[in-house]
Write a protein that holds these residues in place. Structure first.
Motif, PDB file in Angstrom:
ATOM      1  N   HIS A  81      32.875  16.440  41.764  1.00  0.00           N
ATOM      2  CA  HIS A  81      33.265  16.898  43.100  1.00  0.00           C
ATOM      3  C   HIS A  81      34.545  17.715  43.040  1.00  0.00           C
ATOM      4  N   VAL A  82      34.557  18.845  43.740  1.00  0.00           N
ATOM      5  CA  VAL A  82      35.758  19.662  43.857  1.00  0.00           C
ATOM      6  C   VAL A  82      35.932  20.078  45.313  1.00  0.00           C
ATOM      7  N   THR A  83      37.163  20.351  45.711  1.00  0.00           N
ATOM      8  CA  THR A  83      37.441  20.884  47.037  1.00  0.00           C
ATOM      9  C   THR A  83      37.679  22.383  46.921  1.00  0.00           C
ATOM     10  N   LEU A  84      37.685  23.064  48.062  1.00  0.00           N
ATOM     11  CA  LEU A  84      37.945  24.497  48.052  1.00  0.00           C
ATOM     12  C   LEU A  84      39.363  24.787  47.567  1.00  0.00           C
ATOM     13  N   ASP A  85      40.308  23.929  47.931  1.00  0.00           N
ATOM     14  CA  ASP A  85      41.677  24.104  47.427  1.00  0.00           C
ATOM     15  C   ASP A  85      41.729  23.966  45.911  1.00  0.00           C
ATOM     16  N   ASP A  86      40.937  23.029  45.355  1.00  0.00           N
ATOM     17  CA  ASP A  86      40.876  22.884  43.896  1.00  0.00           C
ATOM     18  C   ASP A  86      40.454  24.200  43.253  1.00  0.00           C
ATOM     19  N   VAL A  87      39.430  24.830  43.831  1.00  0.00           N
ATOM     20  CA  VAL A  87      38.906  26.085  43.284  1.00  0.00           C
ATOM     21  C   VAL A  87      39.949  27.190  43.381  1.00  0.00           C
ATOM     22  N   LEU A  88      40.526  27.363  44.568  1.00  0.00           N
ATOM     23  CA  LEU A  88      41.452  28.469  44.795  1.00  0.00           C
ATOM     24  C   LEU A  88      42.735  28.313  43.995  1.00  0.00           C
ATOM     25  N   ASP A  89      43.220  27.087  43.853  1.00  0.00           N
ATOM     26  CA  ASP A  89      44.503  26.863  43.183  1.00  0.00           C
ATOM     27  C   ASP A  89      44.467  27.175  41.692  1.00  0.00           C
ATOM     28  N   GLN A  90      43.281  27.147  41.090  1.00  0.00           N
ATOM     29  CA  GLN A  90      43.214  27.379  39.649  1.00  0.00           C
ATOM     30  C   GLN A  90      42.819  28.812  39.290  1.00  0.00           C
ATOM     31  N   LEU A  91      42.629  29.677  40.294  1.00  0.00           N
ATOM     32  CA  LEU A  91      42.195  31.043  40.021  1.00  0.00           C
ATOM     33  C   LEU A  91      43.347  31.911  39.538  1.00  0.00           C
ATOM     34  N   THR A  92      43.027  32.821  38.623  1.00  0.00           N
ATOM     35  CA  THR A  92      43.990  33.808  38.152  1.00  0.00           C
ATOM     36  C   THR A  92      43.549  35.216  38.549  1.00  0.00           C
ATOM     37  N   GLU A  93      42.563  35.306  39.425  1.00  0.00           N
ATOM     38  CA  GLU A  93      42.043  36.581  39.912  1.00  0.00           C
ATOM     39  C   GLU A  93      41.748  36.428  41.406  1.00  0.00           C
ATOM     40  N   PRO A  94      41.547  37.524  42.127  1.00  0.00           N
ATOM     41  CA  PRO A  94      41.252  37.417  43.556  1.00  0.00           C
ATOM     42  C   PRO A  94      39.979  36.613  43.792  1.00  0.00           C
ATOM     43  N   PRO A  95      39.995  35.686  44.743  1.00  0.00           N
ATOM     44  CA  PRO A  95      38.801  34.878  45.010  1.00  0.00           C
ATOM     45  C   PRO A  95      37.613  35.742  45.445  1.00  0.00           C
ATOM     46  N   MET A  96      36.425  35.326  45.037  1.00  0.00           N
ATOM     47  CA  MET A  96      35.182  35.908  45.531  1.00  0.00           C
ATOM     48  C   MET A  96      34.261  34.724  45.858  1.00  0.00           C
ATOM     49  N   LEU A  97      34.063  34.490  47.152  1.00  0.00           N
ATOM     50  CA  LEU A  97      33.356  33.303  47.615  1.00  0.00           C
ATOM     51  C   LEU A  97      32.093  33.695  48.366  1.00  0.00           C
ATOM     52  N   LEU A  98      31.132  32.777  48.388  1.00  0.00           N
ATOM     53  CA  LEU A  98      29.924  32.934  49.189  1.00  0.00           C
ATOM     54  C   LEU A  98      29.869  31.765  50.164  1.00  0.00           C
TER      55      LEU A  98
END
Length: 248
Positions: A81-98
């Motif tokens: 399980h992950v949250t959206l904050d988990d995903v965004l906080d670890q990115l090193t590039e601009p987010p691309m979400l669906l």
């Protein structure tokens, strides 16, 4: 334990490789001794997963009507399980979400997860009350993507869209009467595509939270596209523009 059965070689192998700690047991048809069966058995052994040889009747009973290909696994959903904050906080590039608003068909969700993974999206987001959830059919259709693509369900989609805006993410909805079209919309920055189910489209409140509405140009005789096809077109164009601009 929040558990479920997944099946098919793509889904099981992807889960073993990306979330091995979530696999409780592997069920393998005792009649299969081919390379694919040996490969999944080897991967399970490396992950320390218990392998249970079963006959066809037992496997059919575990899976139901799905085409299991002779392999299934019991997984603990809580261990991936992950949250959206988990995903965004670890990115090193601009987010691309669906973001999927009102997609309740498991085949559509599976196909959306598959194309999101193929185009390098960072997560698929859906409201809890208007989504099908990650069932075995979704995993099968996704061909492994459901086991690696973060799938985040949220209680309030409108609030999530506002939170994304606060983090600098541009919200783009799709509609036939869009403000611009897919090929004239700059997509190299932080972006979340929002798509609704075919026919009903986006809910009014969801649409009101979009920064821009984008149409997909149609050059043939059909008037609409399946949500997974539309998702593929949008994400592919985003990825194309990012590649040309040198954005990862």
């Amino acid at each position: 334990m929040n558990s479920k059965i997944i099946f098919g070689f793509h889904a099981v192998n992807a889960r073993l490789r990306h979330f091995p700690g979530s696999v409780q047991e592997l069920y393998l048809l005792n009649q299969r001794q081919d390379p694919r069966a040996k490969d999944v058995e080897h991967t399970a052994n490396q992950a320390g997963v218990r392998i249970i040889p079963v006959d066809m009747q037992r496997l059919d009973g575990l899976v139901g009507a799905g085409r299991h290909q002779g392999v299934a696994a019991l997984i603990d959903l809580g261990k991936s399980h992950v949250t959206l904050d988990d995903v965004l906080d670890q990115l090193t590039e601009p987010p691309m979400l669906l973001i999927l608003d009102g997609v309740t068909d498991p085949h559509n969700l599976g196909a959306c997860l598959r194309v999101a993974d193929a185009m390098g999206a960072h997560a698929v987001v859906a409201p809890k009350d208007k989504s099908v959830g990650l069932n075995a059919t979704v995993s099968k259709v996704a061909c492994g993507a459901a086991e690696v693509m973060p799938y985040v369900t949220v209680t309030n989609l409108a609030r999530t869209l506002r939170d994304l805006k606060d983090r600098g993410v541009w919200i783009a909805g799709t509609a036939a009467d869009g403000d611009t079209d897919l090929f004239h919309f700059e997509q190299t920055g932080p972006l979340a595509w929002v798509l609704g189910a075919e026919g009903s489209g986006l809910r009014r409140l969801t649409r009101e939270h979009c920064d821009v509405m984008v149409s997909i140009p149609m050059f043939g005789t059909v008037e609409s596209l399946n949500v997974s096809v539309a998702s593929g077109l949008c994400l592919a164009e985003s990825r194309r523009q990012r590649v040309l601009a040198g954005v990862k």
